[in-house]
Design an enzyme around this catalytic site. Sequence first.
Site, mmCIF file in Angstrom:
data_model
loop_
_atom_site.group_PDB
_atom_site.id
_atom_site.type_symbol
_atom_site.label_atom_id
_atom_site.label_comp_id
_atom_site.label_asym_id
_atom_site.label_seq_id
_atom_site.Cartn_x
_atom_site.Cartn_y
_atom_site.Cartn_z
ATOM 1 N N ARG A 105 -0.045 -43.504 -16.770
ATOM 2 C CA ARG A 105 1.749 -43.953 -16.850
ATOM 3 C C ARG A 105 2.220 -45.069 -17.405
ATOM 4 O O ARG A 105 1.415 -46.177 -16.535
ATOM 5 C CB ARG A 105 2.062 -43.120 -15.383
ATOM 6 C CG ARG A 105 3.765 -43.469 -15.398
ATOM 7 C CD ARG A 105 4.423 -43.215 -13.827
ATOM 8 N NE ARG A 105 4.411 -41.645 -14.471
ATOM 9 C CZ ARG A 105 5.580 -40.798 -13.465
ATOM 10 N NH1 ARG A 105 6.151 -41.591 -12.344
ATOM 11 N NH2 ARG A 105 5.526 -40.442 -13.277
ATOM 12 N N HIS A 132 7.356 -37.110 -21.568
ATOM 13 C CA HIS A 132 7.250 -36.897 -20.009
ATOM 14 C C HIS A 132 6.137 -35.445 -19.825
ATOM 15 O O HIS A 132 6.832 -34.367 -19.326
ATOM 16 C CB HIS A 132 7.872 -36.803 -19.137
ATOM 17 C CG HIS A 132 7.305 -36.690 -17.348
ATOM 18 N ND1 HIS A 132 6.371 -37.190 -17.020
ATOM 19 C CD2 HIS A 132 8.351 -37.250 -16.245
ATOM 20 C CE1 HIS A 132 5.989 -36.720 -15.660
ATOM 21 N NE2 HIS A 132 7.407 -36.800 -14.852
ATOM 22 N N GLN A 135 5.552 -32.669 -16.217
ATOM 23 C CA GLN A 135 6.392 -32.214 -16.196
ATOM 24 C C GLN A 135 7.546 -31.376 -16.685
ATOM 25 O O GLN A 135 7.417 -30.298 -15.753
ATOM 26 C CB GLN A 135 7.850 -33.340 -15.941
ATOM 27 C CG GLN A 135 9.071 -33.217 -14.942
ATOM 28 C CD GLN A 135 8.316 -32.610 -13.329
ATOM 29 O OE1 GLN A 135 8.094 -33.682 -13.193
ATOM 30 N NE2 GLN A 135 8.722 -31.396 -13.267
ATOM 31 N N ASP A 217 18.565 -35.342 -16.064
ATOM 32 C CA ASP A 217 18.123 -35.984 -14.893
ATOM 33 C C ASP A 217 18.491 -37.337 -15.089
ATOM 34 O O ASP A 217 19.343 -37.613 -14.974
ATOM 35 C CB ASP A 217 16.496 -36.255 -16.095
ATOM 36 C CG ASP A 217 15.285 -37.221 -15.982
ATOM 37 O OD1 ASP A 217 15.354 -37.411 -14.490
ATOM 38 O OD2 ASP A 217 14.775 -37.836 -16.562
ATOM 39 N N CYS A 257 13.383 -33.013 -12.581
ATOM 40 C CA CYS A 257 11.957 -33.347 -13.128
ATOM 41 C C CYS A 257 11.807 -34.286 -11.188
ATOM 42 O O CYS A 257 10.603 -33.848 -11.001
ATOM 43 C CB CYS A 257 11.563 -33.986 -13.639
ATOM 44 S SG CYS A 257 12.555 -35.893 -13.540
ATOM 45 N N ARG A 285 3.947 -28.364 -10.489
ATOM 46 C CA ARG A 285 2.642 -29.604 -10.891
ATOM 47 C C ARG A 285 1.386 -30.625 -11.042
ATOM 48 O O ARG A 285 0.571 -29.874 -11.425
ATOM 49 C CB ARG A 285 3.604 -31.606 -10.351
ATOM 50 C CG ARG A 285 4.678 -31.623 -11.000
ATOM 51 C CD ARG A 285 5.108 -31.984 -12.294
ATOM 52 N NE ARG A 285 3.763 -33.053 -13.103
ATOM 53 C CZ ARG A 285 4.379 -34.143 -13.001
ATOM 54 N NH1 ARG A 285 5.449 -34.422 -12.431
ATOM 55 N NH2 ARG A 285 3.642 -35.495 -13.632
HETATM 56 N N1 NVA Z 1 13.178 -40.085 -16.624
HETATM 57 C C1 NVA Z 1 13.155 -40.451 -15.411
HETATM 58 C C2 NVA Z 1 11.047 -39.156 -15.145
HETATM 59 C C3 NVA Z 1 11.468 -39.950 -13.977
HETATM 60 C C4 NVA Z 1 9.970 -38.772 -13.238
HETATM 61 C C5 NVA Z 1 12.229 -41.900 -15.589
HETATM 62 O O1 NVA Z 1 11.437 -41.782 -16.943
HETATM 63 O O2 NVA Z 1 11.986 -42.812 -15.115
HETATM 64 N N1 CP Z 2 9.018 -36.259 -11.840
HETATM 65 C C1 CP Z 2 7.674 -37.024 -11.486
HETATM 66 O O1 CP Z 2 7.195 -37.303 -12.215
HETATM 67 O O2 CP Z 2 8.032 -37.737 -10.411
HETATM 68 P P1 CP Z 2 6.844 -38.802 -10.109
HETATM 69 O O3 CP Z 2 7.839 -40.335 -10.949
HETATM 70 O O4 CP Z 2 7.291 -39.305 -8.506
HETATM 71 O O5 CP Z 2 5.472 -38.828 -10.552
#
Ligand code: NVA
Ligand code: CP
Length: 303
Positions: A105, A132, A135, A217, A257, A285
């Site tokens: 990540r 992502h 997800q 989101d 998500c 997930r």
């Molecule tokens: N779009 C959000 C998703 C978090 C799971 C982010 O990147 O923070």
């Molecule tokens: N939806 C998702 O990826 O959640 P986290 O940021 O908690 O991993």
Amino acid sequence: MKELKHFLRFSDLTREELETLFKLTSEIKRKFKTFERRQTLQDRTLVMVFEKSSTRTRLSFELGISQLGGSSVYLNTKDSQLGRGEPVADSARVISRMCDIVMIRTFEQEMIETFAYNSTVPVINGLTDQHHPCQVLADIFTFIEKIGPIRGATVAWIGDSNNMCNSWIEAASILDFTLNISSPPGYEPKNISESGNSKFFSTPEAAVRNADIVTTDVWASMGFEKETSSRKLAFQKWQVNKTLMSQASKNAIFMHCLPAHRGEEVTSEVIDGDQSLVWDEAENRLHVQKALMETLLMGQLKN
Ligand code: NVA
Ligand code: CP
């Protein structure tokens, strides 16, 4: 040995591979629910690299590999050499020599591409600024499980054209469903022309018409926190509330998500209401990523 396969973006899997993956996910989930052992990845190890926060992604990968008989190591930027400037390519060469699969990540997609290029084991994207895909795998599996085939369905994406939106755009063209996107001026998707299945609408009301899934989101994703107040102003009319949901299909479901900001991109009435499938999405997930790890690792053993 087969060619190394990574999952860096949704389009890294073909429609056939996705269909097989979703079937495998159902089987893995069924066994998990009935306490049946499934230790297909015994002695295999996963390294997880986190440069951003996480609850669901960390838990689902860490528990997932352990439920399949393997184990994992968690690395973050703060206490690994990644945060002290060791080149990504060197880190990839070293990390991949010691484990069987890697999940990352991070911020830029380029980092994960460079890592994968230099890795001797499969690499999975656990979220970048641009994508992502894990997800969206879980979300589509949830729709198939609860509602039926995604092919021919209509999905409405309301809000920021962020990493989630990009993965939905790729999924729509591979799995042949319609994606209606509506974002405020200045936050529109840049890559919409890549897919004939995605359409842009200037109002959220037009985008949700006939939608089977309404999804959104946060207005400011991780890495964009400095823009929080300007985004709050720009996104006001892109809130998923009861009035907007009432303009979608009668049996439309709501997806997010998570984590969510109630009162901003979604009201509590919607996210905590009957149409919401957010807790199933979160649980799935775990199951879908177990299937993904199995697929990427076992695929290497087949000729
Ligand atoms: N779009 C959000 C998703 C978090 C799971 C982010 O990147 O923070
Ligand atoms: N939806 C998702 O990826 O959640 P986290 O940021 O908690 O991993």
